[in-house]
Design a protein around this motif. Structure first.
Motif, PDB file in Angstrom:
ATOM      1  N   UNK A   1     -11.468  -3.615  29.082  1.00 52.52           N
ATOM      2  CA  UNK A   1     -12.407  -2.320  29.085  1.00 52.52           C
ATOM      3  C   UNK A   1     -12.134  -1.380  28.098  1.00 52.52           C
ATOM      4  N   UNK A   2     -11.521  -1.598  27.152  1.00 55.45           N
ATOM      5  CA  UNK A   2     -11.074  -0.556  25.947  1.00 55.45           C
ATOM      6  C   UNK A   2     -10.385   0.595  26.669  1.00 55.45           C
ATOM      7  N   UNK A   3      -9.460   0.333  27.688  1.00 59.66           N
ATOM      8  CA  UNK A   3      -8.535   1.487  28.166  1.00 59.66           C
ATOM      9  C   UNK A   3      -7.561   1.992  27.227  1.00 59.66           C
ATOM     10  N   UNK A   4      -6.845   3.024  27.722  1.00 62.21           N
ATOM     11  CA  UNK A   4      -5.785   3.129  26.719  1.00 62.21           C
ATOM     12  C   UNK A   4      -4.628   2.265  26.775  1.00 62.21           C
ATOM     13  N   UNK A   5      -3.804   1.975  25.752  1.00 60.19           N
ATOM     14  CA  UNK A   5      -2.509   1.257  25.955  1.00 60.19           C
ATOM     15  C   UNK A   5      -1.824   1.797  27.209  1.00 60.19           C
ATOM     16  N   UNK A   6      -1.201   1.102  27.870  1.00 61.37           N
ATOM     17  CA  UNK A   6      -0.290   1.547  29.167  1.00 61.37           C
ATOM     18  C   UNK A   6       1.246   1.606  27.991  1.00 61.37           C
TER      19      UNK A   6
ATOM     20  N   UNK B   1       0.789  -1.155  -0.155  1.00 62.34           N
ATOM     21  CA  UNK B   1      -0.190   0.053   0.100  1.00 62.34           C
ATOM     22  C   UNK B   1       0.906   1.197   0.129  1.00 62.34           C
ATOM     23  N   UNK B   2       0.273   2.254  -0.743  1.00 65.30           N
ATOM     24  CA  UNK B   2       1.123   3.613  -0.812  1.00 65.30           C
ATOM     25  C   UNK B   2       0.629   4.227   0.652  1.00 65.30           C
ATOM     26  N   UNK B   3      -0.399   4.049   1.318  1.00 68.13           N
ATOM     27  CA  UNK B   3      -0.768   4.700   2.498  1.00 68.13           C
ATOM     28  C   UNK B   3      -1.200   3.770   3.629  1.00 68.13           C
ATOM     29  N   UNK B   4      -0.649   3.740   4.623  1.00 73.87           N
ATOM     30  CA  UNK B   4      -0.823   2.978   6.074  1.00 73.87           C
ATOM     31  C   UNK B   4      -1.358   3.666   7.004  1.00 73.87           C
ATOM     32  N   UNK B   5      -2.492   3.047   7.569  1.00 77.01           N
ATOM     33  CA  UNK B   5      -3.093   3.831   8.761  1.00 77.01           C
ATOM     34  C   UNK B   5      -3.053   2.930  10.139  1.00 77.01           C
ATOM     35  N   UNK B   6      -2.721   4.049  11.050  1.00 75.18           N
ATOM     36  CA  UNK B   6      -2.344   3.357  12.483  1.00 75.18           C
ATOM     37  C   UNK B   6      -3.605   3.858  13.447  1.00 75.18           C
ATOM     38  N   UNK B   7      -4.239   2.801  14.035  1.00 70.80           N
ATOM     39  CA  UNK B   7      -5.157   3.299  15.115  1.00 70.80           C
ATOM     40  C   UNK B   7      -4.671   2.975  16.589  1.00 70.80           C
ATOM     41  N   UNK B   8      -5.386   3.001  17.313  1.00 70.37           N
ATOM     42  CA  UNK B   8      -5.002   2.902  18.874  1.00 70.37           C
ATOM     43  C   UNK B   8      -4.845   1.504  19.369  1.00 70.37           C
TER      44      UNK B   8
ATOM     45  N   UNK C   1      -1.016   7.606   8.089  1.00 74.93           N
ATOM     46  CA  UNK C   1      -1.872   8.484   8.939  1.00 74.93           C
ATOM     47  C   UNK C   1      -2.166   7.697  10.063  1.00 74.93           C
ATOM     48  N   UNK C   2      -1.971   8.747  11.222  1.00 72.25           N
ATOM     49  CA  UNK C   2      -2.164   8.427  12.751  1.00 72.25           C
ATOM     50  C   UNK C   2      -3.459   8.843  13.040  1.00 72.25           C
ATOM     51  N   UNK C   3      -4.334   7.867  13.207  1.00 72.11           N
ATOM     52  CA  UNK C   3      -5.532   8.409  13.952  1.00 72.11           C
ATOM     53  C   UNK C   3      -5.620   8.422  15.280  1.00 72.11           C
ATOM     54  N   UNK C   4      -5.645   9.512  15.469  1.00 74.13           N
ATOM     55  CA  UNK C   4      -5.929   9.982  17.203  1.00 74.13           C
ATOM     56  C   UNK C   4      -4.690   9.973  17.937  1.00 74.13           C
ATOM     57  N   UNK C   5      -4.723  10.544  19.261  1.00 72.03           N
ATOM     58  CA  UNK C   5      -3.381  10.980  19.900  1.00 72.03           C
ATOM     59  C   UNK C   5      -2.317   9.851  20.166  1.00 72.03           C
ATOM     60  N   UNK C   6      -3.181   8.582  20.444  1.00 73.30           N
ATOM     61  CA  UNK C   6      -2.309   7.488  20.928  1.00 73.30           C
ATOM     62  C   UNK C   6      -1.625   7.079  19.801  1.00 73.30           C
ATOM     63  N   UNK C   7      -1.755   6.990  18.540  1.00 71.32           N
ATOM     64  CA  UNK C   7      -1.036   6.493  17.452  1.00 71.32           C
ATOM     65  C   UNK C   7      -0.138   7.430  17.183  1.00 71.32           C
ATOM     66  N   UNK C   8      -0.429   8.778  16.997  1.00 68.70           N
ATOM     67  CA  UNK C   8       0.496   9.919  16.873  1.00 68.70           C
ATOM     68  C   UNK C   8       1.555  10.118  17.737  1.00 68.70           C
TER      69      UNK C   8
END
Length: 285
Positions: free
Chosen positions: A187-192, A133-140, A216-223
């Motif tokens: 509990x879908x908590x933020x990653x430590x 892929x030319x574009x890669x997405x990263x989520x949390x 593309x970093x989706x959200x603060x956690x990924x970025x």
């Protein structure tokens, strides 16, 4: 013992008896150590060490009992993160990319670095999409739906992401999609931080293998995890960053759009900014 000392001791004991003392505990006398040579003077502490207590001052193991010799039971701890190596994108053929991603996926499936996540997950959620892929997405991190299906972004946030992809005139299969973590946090908590560090080898392996031009970093956690920053996503938007050879764009997570619909306009501006750099005008009809 001289008569004078004995008499003084008898007088003292008699005075204690009159004051009500009837019993006492025998205490063995201390024996002075035998010194065979003069002791060397203690080392002079440097200014830095004088102000900061040394961890070596108390050699007791971290979980050793305070009384007795038997150690206390160890509590569960997270395994130490894998050592980081410099990130180097890989120039691979499409077939080699597929093979390498399959190998990484097998390693992830057996990963137990994060004890809690390994115990509570249904399955690992590696990544999906075009290996070239030319574009890669990263989520949390995976949620309940992702944990059940083994694929990233398949819940409500995933449906919103699909809408964004369609608006960009692409298909989900055109992009490679993964997360900071490959196991669902309870509990879908933020990653430590230590969990993200444990999983970083797999994230870097996916990025290096796909070797995208854009991330593309989706959200603060990924970025924040990818770029090593503490800036909020609102401060990171609107510009490109670098990771390997890729240009990195940061924007709001699709789940944030579900809670704050007005932010959809901001994400659309970010997508137009991204595609404009690729020579594509998303505003054109």
């Amino acid at each position: 013992m001289s008569d004078e000392v004995r008499w003084a001791a008898i007088q003292m004991l008699e005075s204690w008896r009159r004051s009500g003392l009837s019993t006492w505990q025998h205490i063995a006398p201390a024996v002075a150590p035998v010194r065979t040579a003069p002791e060397a003077p203690p080392p002079t502490a440097s200014p830095a060490s004088a102000s900061t207590p040394s961890r070596l001052a108390n050699p007791r193991p971290l979980f050793q009992a305070e009384v007795g010799d038997a150690p206390l039971p160890r509590r569960a701890t997270t395994a130490a993160p894998a050592p980081r190596t410099p990130f180097v994108p890989l120039d691979l053929s499409p077939q080699d990319r597929i093979a390498r991603l399959a190998e990484l996926k097998t390693c992830v499936a057996g990963c137990t670095r994060c004890g809690e996540l390994a115990r509570t997950r249904t399955q690992t959620v590696f990544g999906v999409g075009n290996p070239s892929a030319k574009i890669l997405f990263i989520g949390e991190a995976p949620g309940a739906d992702e944990d059940a299906q083994g694929e990233p972004f398949v819940g409500k946030a995933g449906q919103k992401l699909n809408d964004i992809i369609a608006a960009c005139k692409l298909k989900r299969e055109d992009i490679y999609i993964c997360n900071v973590l490959r196991c669902r946090p309870p509990g879908n908590r933020l990653p430590a931080p230590e969990e993200a560090a444990n999983c970083r080898e797999w994230l870097d392996g996916q990025i290096a293998t796909v070797n995208p031009e854009y991330i593309v970093c989706w959200g603060s956690c990924a970025a924040q995890n990818l770029l090593g920053t503490e800036l909020a996503i609102g401060k990171l938007r609107g510009k490109f960053y670098e990771y390997g050879r890729a240009k990195v764009l940061c924007t709001y997570h699709p789940s944030y759009l579900l809670r704050n619909p007005p932010a959809k306009k901001d994400v659309w501006e970010d997508m137009k900014f991204l595609f404009r750099d690729m020579g594509i005008d998303l505003s054109a009809k």
